[in-house]
Design an enzyme around this catalytic site. Sequence first.
Site, PDB file in Angstrom:
ATOM      1  N   LYS A 132       0.828  -1.215   0.000  1.00 49.43           N
ATOM      2  CA  LYS A 132       0.000   0.000   0.000  1.00 49.43           C
ATOM      3  C   LYS A 132       0.860   1.262   0.000  1.00 49.43           C
ATOM      4  O   LYS A 132       0.671   2.156  -0.814  1.00 49.43           O
ATOM      5  CB  LYS A 132      -0.910   0.003   1.242  1.00 49.43           C
ATOM      6  CG  LYS A 132      -1.519   1.361   1.556  1.00 49.43           C
ATOM      7  CD  LYS A 132      -2.370   1.348   2.790  1.00 49.43           C
ATOM      8  CE  LYS A 132      -1.656   1.600   4.086  1.00 49.43           C
ATOM      9  NZ  LYS A 132      -1.383   3.003   4.450  1.00 49.43           N
ATOM     10  N   ASN A 133       1.829   1.306   0.927  1.00 46.27           N
ATOM     11  CA  ASN A 133       2.577   2.547   1.099  1.00 46.27           C
ATOM     12  C   ASN A 133       3.563   2.811  -0.030  1.00 46.27           C
ATOM     13  O   ASN A 133       4.174   3.870  -0.090  1.00 46.27           O
ATOM     14  CB  ASN A 133       3.281   2.559   2.462  1.00 46.27           C
ATOM     15  CG  ASN A 133       2.275   2.725   3.582  1.00 46.27           C
ATOM     16  OD1 ASN A 133       1.120   3.072   3.326  1.00 46.27           O
ATOM     17  ND2 ASN A 133       2.698   2.471   4.809  1.00 46.27           N
ATOM     18  N   CYS A 185      -4.121  13.305  12.571  1.00 51.69           N
ATOM     19  CA  CYS A 185      -4.955  12.111  12.475  1.00 51.69           C
ATOM     20  C   CYS A 185      -4.858  11.357  13.789  1.00 51.69           C
ATOM     21  O   CYS A 185      -4.108  11.745  14.683  1.00 51.69           O
ATOM     22  CB  CYS A 185      -4.585  11.248  11.286  1.00 51.69           C
ATOM     23  SG  CYS A 185      -3.164  10.247  11.548  1.00 51.69           S
ATOM     24  N   ARG A 210       1.332  14.444  12.990  1.00 54.67           N
ATOM     25  CA  ARG A 210       1.747  14.196  11.597  1.00 54.67           C
ATOM     26  C   ARG A 210       1.862  15.488  10.779  1.00 54.67           C
ATOM     27  O   ARG A 210       1.109  15.722   9.828  1.00 54.67           O
ATOM     28  CB  ARG A 210       0.813  13.176  10.938  1.00 54.67           C
ATOM     29  CG  ARG A 210       0.731  11.908  11.742  1.00 54.67           C
ATOM     30  CD  ARG A 210      -0.010  10.815  11.039  1.00 54.67           C
ATOM     31  NE  ARG A 210       0.759  10.191   9.976  1.00 54.67           N
ATOM     32  CZ  ARG A 210       0.295   9.208   9.224  1.00 54.67           C
ATOM     33  NH1 ARG A 210      -0.908   8.760   9.404  1.00 54.67           N
ATOM     34  NH2 ARG A 210       1.042   8.675   8.290  1.00 54.67           N
ATOM     35  N   ASP A 249       5.764  19.999   7.875  1.00 53.95           N
ATOM     36  CA  ASP A 249       6.696  21.123   7.786  1.00 53.95           C
ATOM     37  C   ASP A 249       7.964  20.785   6.987  1.00 53.95           C
ATOM     38  O   ASP A 249       8.486  21.630   6.256  1.00 53.95           O
ATOM     39  CB  ASP A 249       7.061  21.645   9.189  1.00 53.95           C
ATOM     40  CG  ASP A 249       7.458  20.546  10.157  1.00 53.95           C
ATOM     41  OD1 ASP A 249       6.975  19.410  10.002  1.00 53.95           O
ATOM     42  OD2 ASP A 249       8.266  20.811  11.069  1.00 53.95           O
ATOM     43  N   ASP A 281       4.599   0.389  12.198  1.00 55.78           N
ATOM     44  CA  ASP A 281       3.343  -0.185  11.707  1.00 55.78           C
ATOM     45  C   ASP A 281       3.118  -1.613  12.209  1.00 55.78           C
ATOM     46  O   ASP A 281       2.028  -2.164  12.032  1.00 55.78           O
ATOM     47  CB  ASP A 281       3.311  -0.164  10.165  1.00 55.78           C
ATOM     48  CG  ASP A 281       3.283   1.251   9.623  1.00 55.78           C
ATOM     49  OD1 ASP A 281       2.955   2.174  10.385  1.00 55.78           O
ATOM     50  OD2 ASP A 281       3.601   1.442   8.436  1.00 55.78           O
ATOM     51  N   ARG A 332      -8.595  -0.006   4.738  1.00 51.06           N
ATOM     52  CA  ARG A 332      -7.658   0.920   4.086  1.00 51.06           C
ATOM     53  C   ARG A 332      -6.379   0.201   3.674  1.00 51.06           C
ATOM     54  O   ARG A 332      -5.714   0.622   2.715  1.00 51.06           O
ATOM     55  CB  ARG A 332      -7.280   2.055   5.049  1.00 51.06           C
ATOM     56  CG  ARG A 332      -8.430   2.958   5.399  1.00 51.06           C
ATOM     57  CD  ARG A 332      -7.931   4.102   6.202  1.00 51.06           C
ATOM     58  NE  ARG A 332      -6.776   4.695   5.545  1.00 51.06           N
ATOM     59  CZ  ARG A 332      -5.936   5.530   6.105  1.00 51.06           C
ATOM     60  NH1 ARG A 332      -6.111   5.884   7.356  1.00 51.06           N
ATOM     61  NH2 ARG A 332      -4.926   6.023   5.439  1.00 51.06           N
TER      62      ARG A 332
END
Length: 440
Positions: free
Chosen positions: A23-24, A119, A124, A127, A310, A402
Site C-alpha cells: 500500500k505505502n 490524524c 503528523r 513542515d 506499523d 484501508r
Amino acid sequence: MKERFYIKGGTPLKGEVSIGGAKNSVLKLMAAAILAKGETIIHNVPDLTDVEIMLSVIAQLGAKTDYDKNSKTLVIDATNLSSITAKYELVSKMRASFVVLGALVSRCKEAIVALPGGCAIGERRVDFHIKGLEALGAKIKIENGYVHAKVPKLKGAEIYLDIPSVGATENLMLASVLAEGSTTIQNAAQEPEIVDLANFLNSMGADILGAGTSEIVINGVTPDRLHGIEYTTIPDRIEAGTFMSAIIATRGKALIKNVYPAHLTFFTNKLLKMGAGIKLVEPNVLEVSCKNRLESINFVTQPYPGFPTDLQSMAMTLLTTSDGVGIITESLYENRFMQVPELRRMGADIHQDRNHAIIKGVKKLTGATLAASDLRAGASLVVAALMADGSSTIENLHHIDRGYENFENKIRLLGGKIERRCEEEDSAILSEGTHNESYL
Ligand code: EPU
C-alpha cells in the site's frame, strides 16, 4: 452500512497465504505516474480503499485511470492534466495523497493541495515537506487550509531532514526529478518503499542515486526524458508482518508467499528471539510456526531498518500472552497505543506511560466486543481475537479496509474463524435466535 468482524479464536492458522502489493509504495507510484506524459502500467496493485482514494485524487487532476481489480493492474495516462488542485475532501481522507504536491510542482510548476491535518495516531506535520520545497525555490503560501506552491523553475538544493520522514523524502524526490541541477536529501528515509519509488522514477527516465541510504541524490532531467513505463510494486511488508503475527499468535504453521524477507529483518529477529519459528523455504517464501508460549522482549520503534512502527501493535498483541514482561517504546507517533484499552478489555495487563508500554504476559486473552481506532491498531485486534478464548466482534472495519486486501478471506483460507457481517444480517440472525458462535 455498519460492518463488523465476528471472530472465534483458538484455531491455529495453517496452510499458505500470499501477500499483495505494498500500500505505502503503490500510493506514491500513482502520484509519480503523473510526472510523465504517456501511459504507465502498474502491476500488483492491491484493492484497498486507500488506492481508490488515490485514484480519485489523480483522476481529479485530469489523469485517465483504469484499474482492473482481477489482474491487480492499474493503467494511468497522465498525458493531459487539467487541474493543479487536490481538494480537502480527498486529501483529508488519506494523508498519503499529499505527495501529489511534489509531483504537481515538478510537472506543472504550480500546485494547490489541501493540508491533510492531524490524524488519530498523531499530529503528523508536513513542515519538512514545505521547507524542502522552499529550498528548491518554490514560493509557498498557506491559505484557507491549502498549500499553494508556485515556481518558475525548481532548482536543485541541499536539503537536510530533521527526521527521516518517509512522506517528506518522497515528496521531495518527486519535486526534484525535473529540477535544474542536483538535489541532495540528507537524513533521507531508507524504507523499501523509498527504494521502490526511486526504481520506478528511474525506469521513467529520472536520475536518482542512493535510495535506501540516508543520502539520496536526484540529478534533475528535462521533461522530455520522462516516459510511461510498466512496473510491478513490491510486496507489502506490513501485511506480511501481520500474517506472521497471526500465525504465531494462534500457534499455527503456515507458508507466507510473495514476501521479501529482507524487508522484515528487524521484526523477524525479534520474533525469533521470542521463540517463534521462521524459515526461508524458497527465495520469497517464509515458513512461520510457533508451538510453545513465547518469551517477552523489549523494543523501540524506529525508522527503517529499525523496528517498524506499523507492526508495533501486532508485537504488543503477541506480548500480552508471552512469558515475563515486555517494554515497548513508540518513538515515531505520539498516539499509537490506541489498541491498549481494547486489549485490556480482553484481559491483557498493560501499563502505559506516555510513549512507553509495559506488558506483563497473562495466561490467555478472552473474546470481547472491540472497536478499531486506526488501521494497524485494528489489525492487531484481529490478531488478538484470533488467539483469544471465545468470540469477539470488531467494529469500525473501514480503518482495516484501508490497508488489508481481502483480509478475512485470507484468514479463512488459513482456517481462521472470521466473518464480516453488516448490521442488518446481524439483527436477522439474532432475531432468529442464532448465537454468534454457531454462526461461525
Ligand atoms: N514529521 C514531522 N514533519 C514532517 C513530516 C513528518 O514532524 O514534515 C514527523 C511525523 O509527525 C511523524 C514522523 O515524522 O511523527 C514520521 O513520519 P513520516 O513522515 O515518516 O510518516 P508518513 O510518511 O506520514 C509513512 C507511512 C506510515 C508509517 C510511517 C513511518 C504511508 C502512506 N504512510 O507515513 O504508515 O507509519 O511512514 O514508517 O507511507 C500505515 O500504513 O498504517 C501508516 C501509518
